[in-house]
Design an enzyme around this catalytic site. Sequence first.
Site, PDB file in Angstrom:
ATOM      1  CB  SER A   1       3.635  -2.945   5.471  1.00  0.00           C
ATOM      2  OG  SER A   1       3.462  -2.057   6.537  1.00  0.00           O
TER       3      SER A   1
ATOM      4  CD  GLN B   1      -2.530   1.081   2.791  1.00  0.00           C
ATOM      5  OE1 GLN B   1      -2.026   0.529   3.763  1.00  0.00           O
ATOM      6  NE2 GLN B   1      -3.733   1.597   2.820  1.00  0.00           N
ATOM      7  N   GLY B   2       0.817   2.036  -1.053  1.00  0.00           N
ATOM      8  CA  GLY B   2       1.627   3.252  -1.152  1.00  0.00           C
ATOM      9  C   GLY B   2       0.787   4.482  -0.866  1.00  0.00           C
ATOM     10  CE1 TYR B   3      -3.870   3.887  -0.417  1.00  0.00           C
ATOM     11  CE2 TYR B   3      -4.993   4.712   1.532  1.00  0.00           C
ATOM     12  CZ  TYR B   3      -5.040   4.064   0.322  1.00  0.00           C
ATOM     13  OH  TYR B   3      -6.233   3.594  -0.150  1.00  0.00           O
ATOM     14  CB  SER B   4       2.497   6.965   4.756  1.00  0.00           C
ATOM     15  OG  SER B   4       1.414   6.379   5.405  1.00  0.00           O
TER      16      SER B   4
ATOM     17  CD  GLU C   1      -4.675   0.232   6.444  1.00  0.00           C
ATOM     18  OE1 GLU C   1      -4.970   1.141   5.647  1.00  0.00           O
ATOM     19  OE2 GLU C   1      -3.518   0.001   6.827  1.00  0.00           O
TER      20      GLU C   1
HETATM   21  C1  LIG Z   1       3.391  -0.787  11.618  1.00  0.00           C
HETATM   22  C2  LIG Z   1       3.040   0.242  10.575  1.00  0.00           C
HETATM   23  C3  LIG Z   1       2.773  -0.150   9.280  1.00  0.00           C
HETATM   24  C4  LIG Z   1       2.476   0.814   8.305  1.00  0.00           C
HETATM   25  N1  LIG Z   1       2.255   0.398   7.015  1.00  0.00           N
HETATM   26  C5  LIG Z   1       1.975   1.312   6.071  1.00  0.00           C
HETATM   27  C6  LIG Z   1       1.793   0.912   4.701  1.00  0.00           C
HETATM   28  O1  LIG Z   1       1.895  -0.277   4.362  1.00  0.00           O
HETATM   29  N2  LIG Z   1       1.531   1.862   3.786  1.00  0.00           N
HETATM   30  C7  LIG Z   1       1.402   3.190   4.101  1.00  0.00           C
HETATM   31  O2  LIG Z   1       1.127   3.988   3.231  1.00  0.00           O
HETATM   32  N3  LIG Z   1       1.583   3.611   5.376  1.00  0.00           N
HETATM   33  C8  LIG Z   1       1.883   2.702   6.370  1.00  0.00           C
HETATM   34  N4  LIG Z   1       2.091   3.111   7.662  1.00  0.00           N
HETATM   35  C9  LIG Z   1       2.085   4.545   7.955  1.00  0.00           C
HETATM   36  C10 LIG Z   1       0.909   5.032   8.783  1.00  0.00           C
HETATM   37  O3  LIG Z   1      -0.271   5.071   8.023  1.00  0.00           O
HETATM   38  C11 LIG Z   1       1.285   6.421   9.343  1.00  0.00           C
HETATM   39  O4  LIG Z   1       2.372   6.227  10.218  1.00  0.00           O
HETATM   40  C12 LIG Z   1       0.156   7.077  10.097  1.00  0.00           C
HETATM   41  O5  LIG Z   1      -0.888   7.429   9.222  1.00  0.00           O
HETATM   42  C13 LIG Z   1       0.635   8.329  10.855  1.00  0.00           C
HETATM   43  O6  LIG Z   1       1.314   9.190  10.011  1.00  0.00           O
HETATM   44  P1  LIG Z   1       2.754   9.764  10.398  1.00  0.00           P
HETATM   45  O7  LIG Z   1       3.615   8.604  10.793  1.00  0.00           O
HETATM   46  O8  LIG Z   1       3.212  10.620   9.279  1.00  0.00           O
HETATM   47  O9  LIG Z   1       2.530  10.619  11.723  1.00  0.00           O
HETATM   48  P2  LIG Z   1       2.049  12.140  11.776  1.00  0.00           P
HETATM   49  O10 LIG Z   1       0.893  12.340  10.864  1.00  0.00           O
HETATM   50  O11 LIG Z   1       3.230  13.027  11.595  1.00  0.00           O
HETATM   51  O12 LIG Z   1       1.528  12.252  13.269  1.00  0.00           O
HETATM   52  C14 LIG Z   1       2.414  12.490  14.381  1.00  0.00           C
HETATM   53  C15 LIG Z   1       1.550  12.594  15.635  1.00  0.00           C
HETATM   54  O13 LIG Z   1       0.680  13.742  15.547  1.00  0.00           O
HETATM   55  C16 LIG Z   1      -0.683  13.343  15.737  1.00  0.00           C
HETATM   56  N5  LIG Z   1      -1.540  14.151  14.876  1.00  0.00           N
HETATM   57  C17 LIG Z   1      -1.325  14.461  13.567  1.00  0.00           C
HETATM   58  N6  LIG Z   1      -2.357  15.195  13.092  1.00  0.00           N
HETATM   59  C18 LIG Z   1      -3.239  15.326  14.107  1.00  0.00           C
HETATM   60  C19 LIG Z   1      -4.523  15.965  14.228  1.00  0.00           C
HETATM   61  N7  LIG Z   1      -5.096  16.617  13.203  1.00  0.00           N
HETATM   62  N8  LIG Z   1      -5.161  15.898  15.432  1.00  0.00           N
HETATM   63  C20 LIG Z   1      -4.595  15.230  16.492  1.00  0.00           C
HETATM   64  N9  LIG Z   1      -3.377  14.621  16.425  1.00  0.00           N
HETATM   65  C21 LIG Z   1      -2.724  14.659  15.251  1.00  0.00           C
HETATM   66  C22 LIG Z   1      -0.725  11.885  15.352  1.00  0.00           C
HETATM   67  O14 LIG Z   1      -1.810  11.207  15.971  1.00  0.00           O
HETATM   68  C23 LIG Z   1       0.633  11.391  15.839  1.00  0.00           C
HETATM   69  O15 LIG Z   1       0.565  11.097  17.211  1.00  0.00           O
HETATM   70  C24 LIG Z   1       2.404   2.186   8.652  1.00  0.00           C
HETATM   71  C25 LIG Z   1       2.676   2.577   9.961  1.00  0.00           C
HETATM   72  C26 LIG Z   1       3.005   1.627  10.923  1.00  0.00           C
HETATM   73  C27 LIG Z   1       3.291   2.095  12.316  1.00  0.00           C
END
Ligand SMILES: Cc1cc2nc3c(=O)[nH]c(=O)nc-3n(C[C@H](O)[C@H](O)[C@H](O)COP(=O)(O)OP(=O)(O)OC[C@H]3O[C@@H](n4cnc5c(N)ncnc54)[C@H](O)[C@@H]3O)c2cc1C
Length: 395
Positions: free
Chosen positions: A164, A129-132, A247
């Site tokens: 992942s 999944q290429g989202y983040s 998901e």
């Molecule tokens: C084990 C694992 C597997 C993953 N696999 C994939 C994958 O296969 N494909 C993919 O695309 N992504 C994947 N991800 C990424 C995941 O979707 C992101 O880590 C997640 O969406 C959070 O984004 P970020 O890490 O950029 O944190 P950030 O968005 O930078 O957030 C940092 C902190 O700020 C808080 N925050 C941010 N905005 C707000 C708001 N508006 N209100 C309140 N709090 C806020 C968050 O809750 C967090 O605590 C994976 C992550 C993990 C941990």
Amino acid sequence: MDLTYSPEEESFRQQLRSWLATNLPKSVLRGAEDRTNVDKTMLVRMKEWHRRLHEAGYLALSWPKEYGGQAMDAVRQAIVNEEMVRARAPGPIGGGIPLLGPTLITWGSEGQKRRYLPKILNAEEIWCQGYSEPGSGSDLASLRTRAEIRGDEFVVNGQKIWTSGAHYSDWMFCLVRTDPQAPKHRGISYILINMKTPGITVRPLVQMTGDRGFNEVFFDNAHVPRENLVGRLNEGWMVANTTLFHERNALGSTVTTQRLFNRLKDLAASVMRRGQPLTKDPVFRQRLADLEIRVEAMKYHMLRQLTDSIQGRNPGLAAMVNKLVGTELNHDLATAAMEVMGDYAMLARGEESALDHGFWPYEWMFSLGLVIGGGTSHIQKNIIAERGLKMPKGR
Ligand SMILES: Cc1cc2nc3c(=O)[nH]c(=O)nc-3n(C[C@H](O)[C@H](O)[C@H](O)COP(=O)(O)OP(=O)(O)OC[C@H]3O[C@@H](n4cnc5c(N)ncnc54)[C@H](O)[C@@H]3O)c2cc1C
């Protein structure tokens, strides 16, 4: 709400239980403990296991028959999920079955369904999944990976992160920006990218569990056929949300949580405090009771949701509640276990004196990842508050 299973459903459960008892290879069972560490040997075994599940008719039960499913109701799927967790059997490999399949069934063209779904079912093609992206996780719609249309192709440039399984996947379902001038949710498209396309580089990231679970993925002028667009151009946000719905639904499993709770109780019963097992300590018993109440509440919430599905009502935001409650509860259960173990919590798997085979330190780290993956708890709470409870939007 009817909490009983029909005789046919019970017999389906029994058949599956005995099938799992005779068909689940020990090598796959052992590997399932390393939940994200899939090396080459494990990949072969996991694909083989995936195929066996498909051939036995235990994959994608709710997909329509014409695409290799069995058009069964949500109860059979719930029974399969329960029994798989009970047998500690790993699920299918990659994001094809839980995420892309249901998304293609909703949004894909007939040609895309016929092209991709059979190879998802037989594990010939594994999906990531290429989202983040760096800077676009919670605020996913701000993503910047650019796909320019040139003739019959998209030319993709940019970077994904935390992908992942990208290192063993054949394909990626990917969100790209196709109209940089449009408001951020309106200029995104959902495309399917072959990971062997020239211009793609995958670099590993090691998680705190020590596993190589996810990756950075770089795109440098990667050419993708235009026919790989799912849904309409610039309307990928709606398609992306279908995937996210599936998901979040998949990430909250009551059976996993119940098994963790039972394992915590067994651990506490084996640890002596002031001359008696910890389960007899009144203060700790109170803590266990609080956790059990949450586990039971989650179970009934899932049953209510199952009833909604069977009766044709959209579970809507209930799926988000599963993800929020389930992932946080799993981590709280692991935290309680770490406290029960005291200094022994430092000893990981493989250490001779580790309690409960060193299961809990790994589980504590792994479960924290799931509180974040698929959208963090903060984000789930914001969505539930704003869309479900109609509370005012935060600034
Ligand atoms: C084990 C694992 C597997 C993953 N696999 C994939 C994958 O296969 N494909 C993919 O695309 N992504 C994947 N991800 C990424 C995941 O979707 C992101 O880590 C997640 O969406 C959070 O984004 P970020 O890490 O950029 O944190 P950030 O968005 O930078 O957030 C940092 C902190 O700020 C808080 N925050 C941010 N905005 C707000 C708001 N508006 N209100 C309140 N709090 C806020 C968050 O809750 C967090 O605590 C994976 C992550 C993990 C941990």
